[in-house]
Enzyme design. Structure first.
Site, PDB file in Angstrom:
ATOM      1  N   GLY A 146      33.715 -27.025 -17.740  1.00  0.00           N
ATOM      2  CA  GLY A 146      31.580 -26.846 -17.254  1.00  0.00           C
ATOM      3  C   GLY A 146      31.774 -25.337 -16.770  1.00  0.00           C
ATOM      4  CB  ALA A 147      33.211 -23.595 -14.179  1.00  0.00           C
ATOM      5  CG  ASN A 148      36.605 -22.069 -19.180  1.00  0.00           C
ATOM      6  OD1 ASN A 148      36.425 -21.407 -17.444  1.00  0.00           O
ATOM      7  ND2 ASN A 148      37.818 -22.512 -19.611  1.00  0.00           N
ATOM      8  CG  ASP A 171      35.538 -24.565 -22.509  1.00  0.00           C
ATOM      9  OD1 ASP A 171      35.496 -25.563 -22.997  1.00  0.00           O
ATOM     10  OD2 ASP A 171      36.531 -24.158 -21.668  1.00  0.00           O
ATOM     11  CB  SER A 228      38.350 -14.078 -21.976  1.00  0.00           C
ATOM     12  OG  SER A 228      38.274 -15.150 -22.394  1.00  0.00           O
TER      13      SER A 228
END
Ligand code: RIB
Length: 309
Positions: A42-44, A259, A298
């Protein structure tokens, strides 16, 4: 900047280890580097969308420990609204990520605080979810939390069924698009057909057959991510599938590339792009993410030059 995005999902600290090759069962291998990085699907996805210029809010939980700061670090830096990220008792979600020389990863996830993001938790962010142009969901919080987010959403739902959790068919049919890889797609088809396993049979080896099967079962649109082979986009059972190639890159680490794809897709859909155009852009963002270490660190910003096909 387009419409707003709310991501309801997981936040983790990723214990990232570089090794020469993954151990066999019962084997011990030496790792070369170990570092703790922000992660969680989710955070990604929230960071990927925000880095590209989207207005993003996150709904989720961290624990009361040192990993919480790691998990929140790049969400904060990328400007994601954290009003609905709550601190709960217990540990922050943790992923043990090992990456070999070829950039292939293996991941073990311990849910921790993410397990608290159930229907009641998600309900407490009802106003934000209902107001969002796009709600982005994955499979790393309890199924009841995901189902509640779908219930509350009035905007477009992007459901990335990773990992696959047993969601009711009507939830899968609310996804526009459902984003899956080929394995997840086969399992999702099993869920839609009332089975808890992937359908067997030679036709399921065919990516297009899985996408067409999902569309025939009533999922409005499907994006199947195929790694280096790109993505397949299906917009209803009558429309021809569109295959989008991925740019060729030197893979350093594929962790979180899926993601990055979903976050970029959300950002472009929020900007009003078509599903095919948004998926084409997302494939380039996913390829970029493979060229650097870790998940969130990244991800490109709007100023980065993306690889092209
Ligand atoms: O998709 C990659 C992510 O999966 C990692 O960041 C890890 O936290 C797990 O959730």
């Amino acid at each position: 900047m387009g419409g707003s995005i709310v991501v309801v999902g997981s936040l983790n600290a990723d214990l990232w280890v570089r090794l020469d090759r993954h151990p066999l069962p019962g084997e011990t291998v030496r790792g070369e580097t170990a570092i703790t990085l922000p992660g969680g699907k989710g955070a990604n996805q929230a960071v990927a969308a925000a880095n590209l210029g989207a207005r993003v809010a996150m709904v989720g939980a961290v624990g009361r420990d040192a990993h919480a700061d790691v998990a929140l670090s790049l969400l904060r830096a990328s400007g994601v609204d954290l009003t609905h990220v709550r601190e709960v008792d217990g540990p922050t979600g943790l992923a043990i990520v090992s990456v070999d020389r070829a950039g292939e990863n293996s991941i073990v996830v311990v849910g921790g605080a993410n397990e608290r993001v159930d229907a009641a938790f998600v309900e407490s962010a009802a106003v934000a979810i209902a107001a969002a142009g796009i709600v982005v969901l994955q499979g790393e919080i309890p199924a009841s939390g995901t189902a509640e987010a779908v219930e509350l959403a009035t905007g477009r739902i992007i459901l990335n069924l990773a990992p696959v959790v047993p969601l009711p068919p009507e939830i899968l049919r609310s996804a526009n698009p459902l984003v899956v890889n080929e394995h997840e797609g086969a399992l999702a088809l099993g869920l839609l057909r009332g089975a808890n396993t992937a359908p067997s049979g030679s036709d399921m080896a065919d990516h297009a057959a899985i996408v067409l099967g999902l569309l025939a079962e009533g999922v409005p649109t499907v994006v199947m991510t195929l790694g280096a082979a790109g993505a397949l986009v299906g917009e209803g059972p009558a429309a021809p599938l569109v295959h989008l190639p991925a740019p060729h890159v030197h893979v350093v680490d594929s962790t979180g590339a899926g993601d990055a794809f979903v976050g970029a897709l959300a950002q472009r859909l929020a900007d009003g792009e078509s599903l095919v155009a948004a998926s084409r852009f997302a494939a380039r963002v996913g390829a970029f993410a493979c060229t650097r270490r870790g998940a969130q660190p990244s991800y490109p910003t709007a100023d980065d030059v993306l690889p092209d096909v």
